[in-house]
Write an enzyme that holds these catalytic residues in place. Structure first.
Site, PDB file in Angstrom:
ATOM      1  N   HIS A  78      30.523  40.492  40.339  1.00 31.89           N
ATOM      2  CA  HIS A  78      30.679  40.877  38.939  1.00 31.89           C
ATOM      3  C   HIS A  78      30.959  42.373  38.856  1.00 31.89           C
ATOM      4  O   HIS A  78      30.167  43.199  39.298  1.00 31.89           O
ATOM      5  CB  HIS A  78      29.388  40.536  38.202  1.00 31.89           C
ATOM      6  CG  HIS A  78      29.436  40.686  36.732  1.00 31.89           C
ATOM      7  ND1 HIS A  78      30.192  39.873  35.912  1.00 31.89           N
ATOM      8  CD2 HIS A  78      28.795  41.550  35.898  1.00 31.89           C
ATOM      9  CE1 HIS A  78      30.016  40.228  34.645  1.00 31.89           C
ATOM     10  NE2 HIS A  78      29.177  41.233  34.615  1.00 31.89           N
ATOM     11  N   GLU A  85      31.189  35.975  40.813  1.00 29.82           N
ATOM     12  CA  GLU A  85      30.461  36.612  39.708  1.00 29.82           C
ATOM     13  C   GLU A  85      28.951  36.446  39.851  1.00 29.82           C
ATOM     14  O   GLU A  85      28.176  37.353  39.565  1.00 29.82           O
ATOM     15  CB  GLU A  85      30.892  35.985  38.373  1.00 29.82           C
ATOM     16  CG  GLU A  85      32.359  36.119  38.027  1.00 29.82           C
ATOM     17  CD  GLU A  85      32.676  37.421  37.326  1.00 29.82           C
ATOM     18  OE1 GLU A  85      31.803  38.311  37.295  1.00 29.82           O
ATOM     19  OE2 GLU A  85      33.799  37.542  36.816  1.00 29.82           O
ATOM     20  N   SER A 132      32.433  42.433  31.241  1.00 28.90           N
ATOM     21  CA  SER A 132      31.086  41.931  31.014  1.00 28.90           C
ATOM     22  C   SER A 132      30.740  42.023  29.531  1.00 28.90           C
ATOM     23  O   SER A 132      31.408  41.431  28.698  1.00 28.90           O
ATOM     24  CB  SER A 132      30.086  42.676  31.902  1.00 28.90           C
ATOM     25  OG  SER A 132      28.834  42.030  31.939  1.00 28.90           O
TER      26      SER A 132
END
Length: 611
Positions: free
Chosen positions: A513, A409, A281
């Site tokens: 995610h 995600e 991320s």
């Protein structure tokens, strides 16, 4: 599409500027009023949005008041030097002094090693300074405070309990079979972890990132680093770095940590010429920037980018200065008055940061809601958007790269922002706000694929494709022709541990995610579920790929696999190239290489050319 859908879309499109026209010239209040009338409540932000893995799962809960964390006293001198009273643990001589760590299960650990002097007082908004040498033996048997941050409501359970401006530390994990009393025959590869958290949250010392298992399993030296967050790391109050905050300090901190590794890691058994940087991320965004920054080039050999949000743009200087001005207004200081800003307590800076993050989202720049604070394009350290640099080949193309995403995600992002079902009409409005003149094409592509009354799953898939998967694929394809060594993956794991939060049935069944992190660090119990036997095998295989990459720059190198990994009979992970049919490793319980399952969708986004 029903006629009234079309009418609403036309009304919304009438508010959209023509291509190339600056959206900031429009009256945002009128737009906000219009969009609120269609879907009230979603545009007002009263807390930062956090996509760091631990925070994500809890961000779906109802958010409450900010939590007061313990803020450590700022150290104005050298790091504390302590005598560890002869307790068990290795002692290492670094260039700055002796360090005593701890020998724990699976690894020797050196917690809270200072890599720069504390950025406090007049050094608050300054580049990191080399760490001052210390006398005696530095006690590295326990983690230090995390960098300044705040969380709200239930997510506070995942927050570091101690935060401080004095936070430029790193942790080192060395395989337990390394004997510090005798020279190492062959130095070990080094893996440097950069944590995520939207550049406003997270810590190298979070239990999820316990590096003992990955270090011992892969036989590498693992380093995890802290770096300044939020306004402390990214405030821009002016252009002159001598009289104002010039931003990007968090990225400079990461550079300083990588430089410390180059100077000192050999004393811990690591090979400074074989450094892999990896992150997820915002951590992956950081890794991508170091691949673009020329001064970072000698500091590492290769990189792993996990769930890089390519389509979330870095701020321009104009945007960063505007945010800085809004921040200063919250403190009753002028943005040009650095003396006033430096006189603020850490609590006051953090409070102003939180208030500045509480804003009405510009519907024409909706994706910026996911990253209020962070790096910006300053023209010197960072010269352009990461996606542009990767597409144009303006990055360190000679370095091998693992690049991948999870299969879903967008689920966390969409369900965290939209806390109730989204109708086709509402989804049409938001797709139009984001994609402007391209909205009709996007709607034509996605609407027929989703028939449920609640269109949040459709929006989640659009985020997955547009922000993560497809721009990553485009970047990989843009560089393979020039000989860049790139391997692509999609983490597509399925488990059956369901939870119900705030009326929302959410599950780890989604490869959301950050879902790969418990498997990579083998810390599944930290995320409140226990790895089953098949999941344990998946974790082992994933670690074999990452570890083999660290050792050999090729995740499938048989020669560099450990005996255990060879016994796993890992499926071959081919380099991403047109000659291999653009094969991607599908990382799941039955991992296998495959042609990308969403290639036709990514072809659509590539053709639009709007990443």
């Amino acid at each position: 599409m029903e006629s009234w859908h079309c009418l609403l879309l036309l009304c919304t499109l009438s508010l959209v500027p023509a291509s190339g026209e600056e959206t900031r010239n429009y009256d945002d209040s009128d737009l906000v009023s219009f969009l609120r009338s269609v879907y009230p409540g979603v545009l007002v932000r009263d807390e930062p949005f956090i996509t760091n893995r631990d925070f994500e799962m809890n961000s779906l809960k109802e958010l409450g008041r900010p939590v007061v964390l313990s803020i450590k006293e700022q150290s104005k001198d050298k790091p504390v030097s302590l005598d560890t009273n002869g307790s068990r643990g290795p002692v290492v001589f670094t260039k700055d002094g002796q360090i005593k760590g701890a020998t724990l299960d699976k690894a020797h650990v050196f917690y809270g090693v200072p890599y720069a002097d504390p950025p406090v007082g007049s050094y608050r908004w300054k580049p990191p300074r080399p760490v001052s040498p210390w006398p005696g033996v530095y006690d590295a048997s326990f983690p230090r405070a995390a960098c300044m941050q705040a969380c709200r409501g239930p997510i506070a359970e995942e927050c570091p309990r101690n935060v401080s401006e004095d936070c430029l530390y790193l942790n080192i994990f060395v395989p337990v079979d390394v004997d510090f009393s005798s020279p190492l025959r062959s130095p070990l590869p080094v893996m440097v972890w950069i944590h995520g958290g939207d550049f406003i949250a997270g810590s190298a010392s979070k239990p999820l990132y316990d590096g003992r298992f990955i270090s011992n399993f892969t036989h590498t030296v693992v380093v995890s680093i802290e770096y300044r967050l939020g306004a402390f790391g990214f405030l821009v109050s002016g252009k002159d770095p001598h009289t104002s905050a010039a931003g990007n300090y968090g990225i400079l901190d990461q550079q300083a940590a990588l430089l410390w590794v180059q100077r000192n890691i050999a004393m811990f058994g690591g090979d400074p010429s074989k450094v892999t940087i990896f992150g997820e991320s915002a951590g992956a965004q950081s890794v991508s920037l170091h691949l673009m920054i020329q001064s970072s080039k000698p500091l590492f050999k290769q990189a792993v980018l996990q769930s890089l949000p390519f389509s979330i743009p870095l701020k321009t200087r104009h945007d960063a200065l505007k945010l800085g001005k809004d921040f200063a207004k919250q403190t009753n200081c002028s943005a040009s008055d650095i003396v006033c800003l430096l006189s603020l307590t850490p609590q006051a800076v953090l409070a102003a940061q939180m208030k500045t993050s509480s804003r009405i989202v510009n519907p024409f720049r909706f994706l910026e809601a996911f990253e209020t604070w962070g790096p910006y394009i300053d023209g010197e350290l960072i010269k352009e958007q990461a996606l542009t640099a990767f597409q144009k080949g303006r990055w360190q193309k000679d370095k091998p790269v693992l690049l991948g995403t999870t299969s879903e995600e967008g689920v966390i992002f969409v369900y965290a922002i939209f806390n109730k079902p989204v109708s086709a009409v509402e989804s049409t409005v938001y797709i139009t706000a984001i994609f402007k003149q391209h909205a009709l094409q996007v709607l034509h592509k996605y609407l027929p694929l989703y028939r449920d009354a609640d269109r949040r799953d459709m929006l989640a898939q659009i985020i997955t494709d547009y922000v993560f998967l497809c721009p990553a694929r485009l970047s990989a394809r843009s560089n393979t022709a020039t000989g860049s060594k790139m391997w692509m993956y999609v983490f597509d794991h399925v488990v059956s541990d369901y939870r119900v939060w705030s009326g929302l049935t959410f599950c780890y069944h989604h490869a959301c995610h950050g879902a790969e992190l418990p498997f990579l660090f083998d810390s599944g119990s930290v995320a409140n579920f226990t790895l089953s036997h098949p999941e344990k095998l998946l974790s082992n295989r994933m670690l074999c790929y990452w570890g083999t990459f660290a050792h050999s720059s090729d995740p499938s190198s048989r020669a560099q696999q450990t005996t255990f990994c060879r016994e796993q009979r890992l499926p071959l992970w081919p380099r991403y190239s047109d000659t291999s049919g653009w094969l991607v490793m599908n990382i799941t319980v039955g991992s296998h290489a495959e042609v990308g399952t969403r290639n036709h969708i990514c072809d659509f986004w590539d053709h639009l050319g709007i990443y």
